[in-house]
Design a protein around this motif. Structure first.
Motif, PDB file in Angstrom:
ATOM      1  N   ILE A 147       6.372 113.888  72.776  1.00  0.00           N
ATOM      2  CA  ILE A 147       7.032 112.771  73.132  1.00  0.00           C
ATOM      3  C   ILE A 147       7.103 112.876  74.722  1.00  0.00           C
ATOM      4  O   ILE A 147       8.339 113.466  74.772  1.00  0.00           O
ATOM      5  CB  ILE A 147       7.770 111.204  72.647  1.00  0.00           C
ATOM      6  N   LEU A 148       7.058 112.504  76.364  1.00  0.00           N
ATOM      7  CA  LEU A 148       7.334 112.913  77.482  1.00  0.00           C
ATOM      8  C   LEU A 148       8.481 111.652  78.004  1.00  0.00           C
ATOM      9  O   LEU A 148       8.605 112.332  78.910  1.00  0.00           O
ATOM     10  CB  LEU A 148       6.149 113.100  78.777  1.00  0.00           C
ATOM     11  N   VAL A 149       8.675 110.522  77.514  1.00  0.00           N
ATOM     12  CA  VAL A 149       9.802 109.990  78.286  1.00  0.00           C
ATOM     13  C   VAL A 149      10.185 109.219  76.890  1.00  0.00           C
ATOM     14  O   VAL A 149      10.228 109.506  76.338  1.00  0.00           O
ATOM     15  CB  VAL A 149       9.076 109.223  79.116  1.00  0.00           C
ATOM     16  N   GLU A 150      11.837 109.031  77.992  1.00  0.00           N
ATOM     17  CA  GLU A 150      12.886 108.355  76.681  1.00  0.00           C
ATOM     18  C   GLU A 150      12.633 106.768  76.761  1.00  0.00           C
ATOM     19  O   GLU A 150      12.292 106.582  77.683  1.00  0.00           O
ATOM     20  CB  GLU A 150      14.193 108.682  77.310  1.00  0.00           C
ATOM     21  N   ASP A 151      13.498 106.405  75.469  1.00  0.00           N
ATOM     22  CA  ASP A 151      13.099 104.715  75.274  1.00  0.00           C
ATOM     23  C   ASP A 151      14.404 104.451  76.624  1.00  0.00           C
ATOM     24  O   ASP A 151      15.437 104.915  77.068  1.00  0.00           O
ATOM     25  CB  ASP A 151      14.175 104.717  73.795  1.00  0.00           C
ATOM     26  N   GLY A 152      13.725 103.076  76.768  1.00  0.00           N
ATOM     27  CA  GLY A 152      14.331 102.675  78.286  1.00  0.00           C
ATOM     28  C   GLY A 152      13.925 102.752  79.604  1.00  0.00           C
ATOM     29  O   GLY A 152      14.682 102.671  80.759  1.00  0.00           O
ATOM     30  N   GLN A 153      13.322 103.894  79.704  1.00  0.00           N
ATOM     31  CA  GLN A 153      12.975 104.483  81.178  1.00  0.00           C
ATOM     32  C   GLN A 153      12.400 103.880  81.254  1.00  0.00           C
ATOM     33  O   GLN A 153      11.028 103.767  81.434  1.00  0.00           O
ATOM     34  CB  GLN A 153      12.423 106.216  80.910  1.00  0.00           C
ATOM     35  N   LEU A 154      11.969 103.900  83.159  1.00  0.00           N
ATOM     36  CA  LEU A 154      11.380 103.502  83.770  1.00  0.00           C
ATOM     37  C   LEU A 154      10.330 104.176  84.135  1.00  0.00           C
ATOM     38  O   LEU A 154      10.044 105.794  84.500  1.00  0.00           O
ATOM     39  CB  LEU A 154      11.695 103.288  85.185  1.00  0.00           C
ATOM     40  N   VAL A 155       8.460 103.989  83.996  1.00  0.00           N
ATOM     41  CA  VAL A 155       7.589 104.465  83.930  1.00  0.00           C
ATOM     42  C   VAL A 155       6.917 104.173  85.491  1.00  0.00           C
ATOM     43  O   VAL A 155       6.146 102.788  85.520  1.00  0.00           O
ATOM     44  CB  VAL A 155       7.015 105.004  82.626  1.00  0.00           C
ATOM     45  N   GLU A 156       5.651 105.442  86.030  1.00  0.00           N
ATOM     46  CA  GLU A 156       5.143 104.449  87.099  1.00  0.00           C
ATOM     47  C   GLU A 156       3.637 104.830  86.559  1.00  0.00           C
ATOM     48  O   GLU A 156       3.355 105.129  85.293  1.00  0.00           O
ATOM     49  CB  GLU A 156       4.866 105.725  87.456  1.00  0.00           C
ATOM     50  N   TYR A 157       2.161 104.062  87.008  1.00  0.00           N
ATOM     51  CA  TYR A 157       1.116 104.356  86.420  1.00  0.00           C
ATOM     52  C   TYR A 157       0.754 105.289  86.036  1.00  0.00           C
ATOM     53  O   TYR A 157       0.970 105.918  87.589  1.00  0.00           O
ATOM     54  CB  TYR A 157      -0.099 102.931  87.746  1.00  0.00           C
TER      55      TYR A 157
END
Length: 167
Positions: A147-157
């Motif tokens: 899992i490469l991102v954290e909960d609540g993190q902003l992500v890009e397209y």
């Protein structure tokens, strides 16, 4: 009201153009996109203003496009996450700009964890964009490796969210 597909199309058009800044305002929705060194960054999230009585006379929507540099607050730089060195892994990527949520609510269990098996229709997370909660499906059969991102993190397209070892 802008749809997510419209925003994606605008981001792609700005990315492929020589523009360095793009501003759009219509019906209380504001969108400001700028890019540096060929990299598109959404500088200001789409904001829904409180509805106010509209004047009776009609006006064309305000759209401003400039090539002048825009002074913005510094955008935090994210460090690249090293993916496991296994070949053949499939990335599940974000289909939009928004906020990543690993669970349906703060009290709920995460949709998936490392080691879980998923099918093409398994919900793996939610990406919130413009107050809409979009369930993201795995679109691949396999096992969650990372899992490469954290909960609540902003992500890009197009940003990778998960790595999956396909069946």
């Amino acid at each position: 009201m802008l749809k997510v597909e419209d925003i994606r199309a605008i981001i792609e058009a700005v990315d492929q153009s020589s523009l360095t800044s793009f501003k759009f305002k219509q019906d209380g929705v504001k969108l400001h996109i700028s890019k540096k060194a060929g990299e598109v960054q959404v500088v200001q999230q789409v904001v829904q203003e409180q509805a106010q009585p509209a004047p009776v006379k009609t006006e064309a929507p305000a759209v401003a496009v400039t090539n002048a540099p825009v002074q913005e607050a510094p955008v935090p730089v994210q460090e690249e996450v090293e993916a496991p060195s296994e070949e053949g892994l499939v990335e599940i990527v974000s289909p939009m700009v928004g906020t990543f949520y690993a669970a349906a609510s703060p009290e709920a269990d995460n949709y998936v964890a490392v080691g879980d098996r998923v099918t093409e229709t398994s919900i793996v997370c939610i990406v919130e964009a413009m107050k809409l909660f979009n369930e993201i499906e795995a679109e691949v059969n396999g096992e969650i490796v990372d899992i490469l991102v954290e909960d609540g993190q902003l992500v890009e397209y197009g940003q990778p969210l998960f790595l999956v070892r396909p069946n």
